[in-house]
Design an enzyme around this catalytic site. Structure first.
Site, PDB file in Angstrom:
ATOM      1  N   GLU A 477      33.122 -54.356  50.381  1.00 44.78           N
ATOM      2  CA  GLU A 477      32.394 -53.445  49.491  1.00 44.78           C
ATOM      3  C   GLU A 477      31.032 -53.024  50.029  1.00 44.78           C
ATOM      4  O   GLU A 477      30.289 -52.337  49.337  1.00 44.78           O
ATOM      5  CB  GLU A 477      32.261 -54.075  48.107  1.00 44.78           C
ATOM      6  CG  GLU A 477      33.604 -54.205  47.415  1.00 44.78           C
ATOM      7  CD  GLU A 477      33.496 -54.615  45.958  1.00 44.78           C
ATOM      8  OE1 GLU A 477      32.413 -55.024  45.528  1.00 44.78           O
ATOM      9  OE2 GLU A 477      34.525 -54.531  45.256  1.00 44.78           O
ATOM     10  N   LYS A 587      30.521 -57.362  53.349  1.00 48.12           N
ATOM     11  CA  LYS A 587      30.331 -58.275  52.226  1.00 48.12           C
ATOM     12  C   LYS A 587      31.361 -59.416  52.325  1.00 48.12           C
ATOM     13  O   LYS A 587      31.122 -60.535  51.911  1.00 48.12           O
ATOM     14  CB  LYS A 587      30.532 -57.490  50.931  1.00 48.12           C
ATOM     15  CG  LYS A 587      30.312 -58.272  49.659  1.00 48.12           C
ATOM     16  CD  LYS A 587      30.514 -57.376  48.454  1.00 48.12           C
ATOM     17  CE  LYS A 587      30.313 -58.105  47.148  1.00 48.12           C
ATOM     18  NZ  LYS A 587      30.703 -57.291  45.992  1.00 48.12           N
TER      19      LYS A 587
HETATM   20  C1  BGC Z   1      34.331 -58.507  45.423  1.00 48.98           C
HETATM   21  C2  BGC Z   1      35.668 -57.913  45.078  1.00 48.98           C
HETATM   22  C3  BGC Z   1      36.272 -58.704  43.932  1.00 48.98           C
HETATM   23  C4  BGC Z   1      35.332 -58.770  42.753  1.00 48.98           C
HETATM   24  C5  BGC Z   1      35.846 -59.626  41.632  1.00 48.98           C
HETATM   25  C6  BGC Z   1      33.462 -58.559  44.188  1.00 48.98           C
HETATM   26  O1  BGC Z   1      32.268 -59.208  44.499  1.00 48.98           O
HETATM   27  O2  BGC Z   1      33.689 -57.755  46.423  1.00 48.98           O
HETATM   28  O3  BGC Z   1      36.512 -57.961  46.198  1.00 48.98           O
HETATM   29  O4  BGC Z   1      37.474 -58.130  43.536  1.00 48.98           O
HETATM   30  O5  BGC Z   1      34.116 -59.329  43.190  1.00 48.98           O
HETATM   31  O6  BGC Z   1      36.038 -60.936  42.032  1.00 48.98           O
END
Ligand code: BGC
Length: 754
Positions: A477, A587
């Site tokens: 992300e 990330k």
């Molecule tokens: C992550 C996602 C994840 C979400 C919920 C985020 O911090 O980057 O990949 O789906 O958290 O756990």
């Protein structure tokens, strides 16, 4: 120790975090580990899986296809609360003196106990014992048990049992990982006080969801002198007064029964009857069932580690919470924070398919099946979403949801994560390869696969014979809206291939059902040919100079973020997303995740090169990352790194590594621990209709073992420094591979560890 979570002292600073740690749930109902007597510093919570309120998402500028409504899992009426007075002084651990304190979560039985010796400021010494569990026998049922004994003289005890429907959700406008506002979401339809019972029936104002709860009391012991009742609009209570002499005890059981309501459903009558039944059957009856349920669960999936008790405790704790928080009815799922807190507003993500489903596929496939059914039950909404997103056909699953509709408001790290579609498809493949459950394919799987495949054909396109997918976000992300995310492309390629397989399989073996489905969704043979073409000619970015796979088309052309100098973690709380998007900084595992999930497609040399490159630029700001790096490190023989990442993963919540355990467990990470043990150290891979193991033992452990359910066989793998032993605990003889050695496993097989 490793079956229990013990708290030996009450520490205010840990209280809110421990509300998460000591949470209990059964997949339908969840309660935080808040003290029965309350605590001003906590955030008490009670959740029903899938029960949510709608809210308007406010955008400054709203564009086509932006979801207009959000969904938030709501905090429903609290039945935990009691006020206990000793000679009119309220029992509260923040006042008086704590002489003894112990809280114990027993993971073998799913029971939480707290035992306290407390001196009131008037000098009364009292022993209090609290017990609670959320029943697996009746999904709406919670039991609370209390024992109160004055130890140094007579005392008047007032025990107020509260049913509180005036609860609000937790919010923090500065943290994108929790809700930003909290308002009262309920209207109370009925609030009753009857003899020894309390009842409330509420409806959410916007989603019009209804539920009720009935609270019953049984005084097992104690000289009751008086009863009083209180009632407000959205709460009520009964006060039981007792006179106790030294060493005499009061013993009370409260059973709370929650249920969803609905049109023409006689909720009150239903709950009254169920509560009476629970009352008649009694505490021990449900407790016995509870013990049996957990004993069966552990029997299927227990792990052992000799040489590190704290680690073993962490792994079991994770498995315990995953089981508790997962919906098991096909209409609910598992939220990123389970049923233990309100982080991410109770939303379901790809965390389910990529991290949690594998755990259930190999230990409890019935639950895995229900999670796949959830996606089938929301397929129509995913088809609607595809149309909203200008696709001509196909299904686009929501990045985050409770009811099946997309509710992510920040599309670059939300809707743009189209990979949710192939994550779902690959999880069906994984499920099928390990269970041979053709029925699931026929009833649910095929339609999901065909509709998600269609979506890809409408998203990507052929350029010079290669299939490319532009304008998506991969798992990482900190990189958004890019072309040809390696992870997405290769997962799509595999999922299209599987769709073609299922298409031919159904056509041949389930022709009647096949024709019905093809007609229902109007699927043309030419579409399937295109899936083959796209799958075989999928473009996968590769950097010739660096000789590594590229995370996407542009990733490697950006400057590298200097993580060695960086102090502000997690970056997302300190930098605008655009700043992050301009750099090579991750990330979480993205390309490395593809190499772990589709391990059979990569050679170790390539994984090593990629690992060496991407590890340096990964922050692991997401808790979904370290377990994947641990597995990859195991593949390429970086045993120390594998061990260190695993250690960071296994006790994430118990040791509050991310500092936000107070908002709920990190469910994907928890399941990731189990993946780290089995796929990482155990070297387990399933492909080509075979199961492979390549076990290794980290230096710090004497021995470890785990169990895998594969094609209805339960295989136990035990590994120590000298030997590796495979045992068939259940089912017919089965072929397995130890490294590349074929073994027909009949009962047990022991080999030297090389
Ligand atoms: C992550 C996602 C994840 C979400 C919920 C985020 O911090 O980057 O990949 O789906 O958290 O756990």
């Amino acid at each position: 120790m490793n079956w229990n979570i013990l708290e030996k002292n009450y520490n205010k600073d840990d209280y809110i975090k421990n509300e998460t740690i000591f949470a209990l749930a059964n997949g339908f109902l969840g309660i935080r580990g808040s003290f029965d007597e309350g605590n001003i510093i906590g955030h008490d919570g009670t959740y029903i899986n899938g029960f949510y309120e709608l809210n308007d998402i406010k955008y400054g500028e709203k564009f086509k296809g932006y979801p207009s409504q959000g969904q938030t899992m709501v905090n429903v009426a609290n039945t935990k609360r009691v006020n206990i007075f000793f000679d009119d002084e309220k029992f509260d651990l923040n006042t008086g003196e704590i002489i003894e304190y112990e809280r114990n979560l027993d993971m073998r039985e799913g029971i939480l106990k707290r035992e306290i010796k407390w001196r009131s400021s008037q000098g009364k010494i009292i022993r209090l014992i609290f017990e609670r569990f959320v029943s697996f026998k009746e999904k709406g049922l919670i039991f609370y048990k209390y024992n109160i004994i004055p130890l140094n003289g007579s005392v008047k005890v007032s025990f107020e049992s509260i049913l509180d429907g005036g609860i609000r959700n937790y919010s923090n406008p500065d943290d994108p990982r929790v809700a930003s506002t909290s308002e009262t979401v309920f209207e109370t339809i009925e609030n009753k006080t009857l003899d020894d019972d309390l009842y409330i029936y509420q409806r959410t104002k916007r989603s019009k969801k209804e539920y009720g709860v009935y609270l019953k009391h049984r005084i097992l012991k104690g000289d009751l002198t008086r009863k009083r009742y209180y009632s407000k609009d959205d709460s009520s209570s009964i006060i039981f007064d007792f006179n106790l002499r030294r060493n005499e005890s009061v013993s009370i059981i409260r059973n709370a029964f929650y249920s969803l309501g609905g049109l023409n459903f006689k909720l009150f009558e239903y709950l009254k009857e169920k509560s009476e039944e629970a009352y008649e059957n009694g505490y021990d009856y449900y407790l016995d069932y509870q013990k049996k349920y957990y004993s069966d669960f552990w029997n299927n999936c227990n792990v052992e580690i000799e040489g590190d008790d704290k680690l073993l405790q962490g792994i079991r704790f994770n498995m315990f919470h995953i089981l508790n928080s997962t919906g098991k009815d096909g209409i609910t799922n598992i939220a990123a924070k389970g049923l233990t807190g309100e982080g991410y507003e109770g939303h379901y993500f790809w965390d389910t398919e990529t991290y949690i489903l594998p755990f259930f596929i190999y230990t409890n496939p019935e639950i895995a099946k229900k999670l796949i059914e959830f996606r089938y039950n929301t397929l129509d909404k995913a088809k609607e979403r595809a149309l909203q997103m200008n696709h001509k056909k196909g299904a686009l699953y929501p990045w985050r949801t409770i009811n099946g509709y997309e509710c992510s408001s920040y599309f670059p790290a939300g809707t743009a994560q189209y990979h949710i579609n192939c994550d779902i498809a690959i999880s069906i493949k994984r499920y099928f390869e390990s269970t041979n459950d053709e029925n699931l394919l026929v009833k649910f799987g095929a339609e999901i696969l065909f509709e998600t495949s269609r979506l890809w054909m409408d998203t990507g396109f052929f350029i010079d014979g290669e299939f490319r997918i532009n304008g998506v976000t991969g798992p990482d992300e900190y990189t958004a809206i890019i072309n040809n995310n390696y992870y997405t492309n290769i997962m799509v390629s595999e999922s299209l291939k599987f769709s073609v397989y299922v298409y031919n399989f159904l056509k041949k073996n389930y022709n009647k059902e096949f024709i019905k489905l093809i007609n229902k969704i109007d699927l043309m043979e030419e579409e399937v040919e295109e899936w083959i073409n796209a799958s075989e000619n999928m473009f996968l970015p590769y950097d010739k100079k660096l000789q590594i796979n590229a995370q996407d088309d542009s990733f490697l052309s950006k400057p590298v973020w200097d993580l060695e100098k960086e102090k502000n973690f997690p970056l997302l709380l300190h930098y605008h997303p655009l700043v992050l998007y301009r750099y090579q900084v991750c990330k979480q595992a993205d390309l490395i995740l593809a190499e772990v999930l589709l391990n059979y497609k990569f050679d170790k040399k390539q994984i090593k090169k990629d690992y060496d490159y991407y590890e340096k630029i990964t922050t692991h700001d997401s808790s979904l990352s370290t377990c994947i790096f641990s597995i990859a490190a195991n593949y390429i023989g970086y045993l120390e790194k594998a061990y260190n990442y695993f250690m960071m993963t296994a006790r994430t919540d118990l040791d509050n590594h991310h500092g936000n355990t107070k908002d709920g467990i990190h469910a994907a990470n928890m399941a990731g621990t189990w993946l780290g043990l089995t796929m990482g150290f155990g070297g387990m891979k399933v492909y080509n209709d075979n199961i492979y193991f390549e076990p290794k033992v980290p230096k710090a452990w004497k021995k470890y073992s785990f169990k895998i359910l594969y094609k209805s066989r339960r295989i136990k793998v035990e590994v120590d420094k000298q030997y590796i032993k495979y045992s068939l605990e259940k089912g017919d003889p089965v072929n397995i591979y130890h490294f590349n050695k074929h073994i027909l496993l009949q009962s047990s097989y022991k080999l030297k560890n090389r």
